[in-house]
Design an enzyme around this catalytic site. Structure first.
Site, PDB file in Angstrom:
ATOM      1  N   GLY A  11       6.843  -5.530  -2.620  1.00 57.90           N
ATOM      2  CA  GLY A  11       6.023  -6.539  -1.957  1.00 57.90           C
ATOM      3  C   GLY A  11       6.728  -7.360  -0.907  1.00 57.90           C
ATOM      4  O   GLY A  11       6.292  -8.474  -0.597  1.00 57.90           O
ATOM      5  N   SER A  12       7.801  -6.819  -0.304  1.00 58.11           N
ATOM      6  CA  SER A  12       8.448  -7.610   0.747  1.00 58.11           C
ATOM      7  C   SER A  12       7.542  -7.726   1.978  1.00 58.11           C
ATOM      8  O   SER A  12       7.550  -8.749   2.664  1.00 58.11           O
ATOM      9  CB  SER A  12       9.813  -7.026   1.126  1.00 58.11           C
ATOM     10  OG  SER A  12       9.665  -5.793   1.767  1.00 58.11           O
ATOM     11  N   ASN A  13       6.729  -6.715   2.224  1.00 59.02           N
ATOM     12  CA  ASN A  13       5.776  -6.820   3.346  1.00 59.02           C
ATOM     13  C   ASN A  13       4.651  -7.798   3.021  1.00 59.02           C
ATOM     14  O   ASN A  13       4.188  -8.524   3.905  1.00 59.02           O
ATOM     15  CB  ASN A  13       5.208  -5.445   3.708  1.00 59.02           C
ATOM     16  CG  ASN A  13       6.173  -4.667   4.570  1.00 59.02           C
ATOM     17  OD1 ASN A  13       6.335  -4.950   5.752  1.00 59.02           O
ATOM     18  ND2 ASN A  13       6.854  -3.703   3.967  1.00 59.02           N
ATOM     19  N   MET A  87       0.984   2.872  -2.912  1.00 63.79           N
ATOM     20  CA  MET A  87       1.425   4.262  -3.020  1.00 63.79           C
ATOM     21  C   MET A  87       0.363   5.172  -3.611  1.00 63.79           C
ATOM     22  O   MET A  87       0.585   5.833  -4.631  1.00 63.79           O
ATOM     23  CB  MET A  87       2.712   4.330  -3.857  1.00 63.79           C
ATOM     24  CG  MET A  87       3.853   3.497  -3.288  1.00 63.79           C
ATOM     25  SD  MET A  87       4.226   3.875  -1.571  1.00 63.79           S
ATOM     26  CE  MET A  87       5.107   5.400  -1.801  1.00 63.79           C
ATOM     27  N   LEU A  89      -3.382   7.547  -2.160  1.00 65.01           N
ATOM     28  CA  LEU A  89      -4.333   7.809  -1.081  1.00 65.01           C
ATOM     29  C   LEU A  89      -5.625   7.059  -1.372  1.00 65.01           C
ATOM     30  O   LEU A  89      -5.981   6.874  -2.530  1.00 65.01           O
ATOM     31  CB  LEU A  89      -4.632   9.307  -1.009  1.00 65.01           C
ATOM     32  CG  LEU A  89      -3.568  10.176  -0.356  1.00 65.01           C
ATOM     33  CD1 LEU A  89      -4.022  11.626  -0.397  1.00 65.01           C
ATOM     34  CD2 LEU A  89      -3.321   9.729   1.078  1.00 65.01           C
ATOM     35  N   ASN A 104      -1.935   0.352   7.762  1.00 63.52           N
ATOM     36  CA  ASN A 104      -0.806   0.782   6.922  1.00 63.52           C
ATOM     37  C   ASN A 104       0.494   0.640   7.711  1.00 63.52           C
ATOM     38  O   ASN A 104       0.501   0.743   8.939  1.00 63.52           O
ATOM     39  CB  ASN A 104      -1.002   2.245   6.518  1.00 63.52           C
ATOM     40  CG  ASN A 104       0.088   2.739   5.573  1.00 63.52           C
ATOM     41  OD1 ASN A 104       0.495   2.028   4.648  1.00 63.52           O
ATOM     42  ND2 ASN A 104       0.577   3.942   5.804  1.00 63.52           N
ATOM     43  N   HIS A 106       4.249   2.389   7.944  1.00 63.26           N
ATOM     44  CA  HIS A 106       4.942   3.604   7.499  1.00 63.26           C
ATOM     45  C   HIS A 106       6.357   3.641   8.088  1.00 63.26           C
ATOM     46  O   HIS A 106       6.530   3.399   9.284  1.00 63.26           O
ATOM     47  CB  HIS A 106       4.149   4.839   7.947  1.00 63.26           C
ATOM     48  CG  HIS A 106       4.774   6.117   7.482  1.00 63.26           C
ATOM     49  ND1 HIS A 106       4.746   6.521   6.167  1.00 63.26           N
ATOM     50  CD2 HIS A 106       5.488   7.059   8.161  1.00 63.26           C
ATOM     51  CE1 HIS A 106       5.401   7.672   6.061  1.00 63.26           C
ATOM     52  NE2 HIS A 106       5.864   8.016   7.245  1.00 63.26           N
TER      53      HIS A 106
HETATM   54  C1  GRF Z   1       7.647  -0.174   3.121  1.00 62.66           C
HETATM   55  O1  GRF Z   1       8.933   0.136   3.528  1.00 62.66           O
HETATM   56  C2  GRF Z   1       6.608   0.620   3.852  1.00 62.66           C
HETATM   57  O2  GRF Z   1       7.074   1.204   5.014  1.00 62.66           O
HETATM   58  C3  GRF Z   1       6.195   1.694   2.891  1.00 62.66           C
HETATM   59  O3  GRF Z   1       6.383   1.155   1.615  1.00 62.66           O
HETATM   60  C4  GRF Z   1       7.404   0.161   1.666  1.00 62.66           C
HETATM   61  C5  GRF Z   1       6.903  -1.029   0.895  1.00 62.66           C
HETATM   62  O4  GRF Z   1       7.907  -1.988   0.749  1.00 62.66           O
HETATM   63  N1  GRF Z   1       4.834   2.112   3.140  1.00 62.66           N
HETATM   64  P1  GRF Z   1       7.550  -3.422   0.148  1.00 62.66           P
HETATM   65  O5  GRF Z   1       6.881  -3.181  -1.205  1.00 62.66           O
HETATM   66  O6  GRF Z   1       6.650  -4.114   1.110  1.00 62.66           O
HETATM   67  O7  GRF Z   1       8.868  -4.109   0.006  1.00 62.66           O
END
Ligand code: GRF
Length: 200
Positions: A11-13, A87, A89, A104, A106
């Site tokens: 969940g860093s994003n 993670m 589809l 998304n 990627h």
């Molecule tokens: C990210 O690096 C993204 O590119 C991929 O999954 C990862 C998720 O990282 N789709 P986080 O859970 O947001 O840290």
């Protein structure tokens, strides 16, 4: 515009989105996950964002699972959906609920290295330039129209974990930026080529 986020992992994003969006006009209003143990959920709870877990095992198939998620996200007012390390589809029934509104991130310069283990595959291949893509989600695996990309030179880097760290710094900037632009109505399709998105 309200944002719903789907997560499966760290969940860093999601954290980058929360840090950038909360308190403004465009906020994260719901966080859904297919994994009860995802550390991302704690980040959402700490930011007082409603959380719900949708374990795949509770549903007969992916369509009914994804329909339940779509219903919940829409009931929370989400209009843009961000897959931030989700993670799995998504079924077409979910995609149809949010047309051109699912984003998304990627870890590759698409269309190179779609799907899982993108960084490992790129490092094994020996690419010199690599990067991050933020794109719309369609029914394929990382095949939706591209919203933004940013590249880095790999230099001497050969450890996928190190490359991922560099890419994540880019993701944390690029993803919230694109979501804000989308919320402001700054994303259009090129009338001469609907595959091409014009951003800004
Ligand atoms: C990210 O690096 C993204 O590119 C991929 O999954 C990862 C998720 O990282 N789709 P986080 O859970 O947001 O840290």
């Amino acid at each position: 515009m309200n944002v719903g986020v789907l997560v499966s992992g760290r969940g860093s994003n999601l954290q980058a989105l929360l840090d950038r969006l909360q308190g403004g006009d465009c906020q994260v209003v719901a966080v859904g996950s297919n994994k009860a143990e995802a550390p991302a959920l704690r980040r959402a709870r700490e930011a007082d964002v409603p959380v719900r877990v949708f374990p795949h095992a509770d549903y007969a198939d992916r369509a009914s699972h994804d329909l339940a998620m779509a219903d919940w996200l829409q009931a929370r007012g989400a209009e843009i959906i961000v897959l931030a390390g989700y993670m799995a589809l998504l079924d077409s029934v979910f995609i149809g609920r949010f047309p051109d509104r699912i984003v998304n991130v990627h870890p590759s310069l698409l269309p190179a290295f779609p799907g899982v283990r993108a960084i490992e595959q790129a490092v094994e291949y020996g690419v010199k330039v690599f990067g991050v893509t933020v794109h719309l989600v369609d029914e394929g695996v990382d095949t939706g129209a591209i919203l933004a990309q940013r590249a880095i030179e790999l230099g001497t880097m050969s450890d996928p974990a190190e490359v991922h760290q560099h890419l994540q710094r880019i993701e944390h900037e690029l993803l919230p930026e694109v979501v804000l632009r989308m919320a402001r109505g700054e994303v259009r399709r090129d009338p001469d080529n609907p595959r091409r998105l014009l951003v800004g």
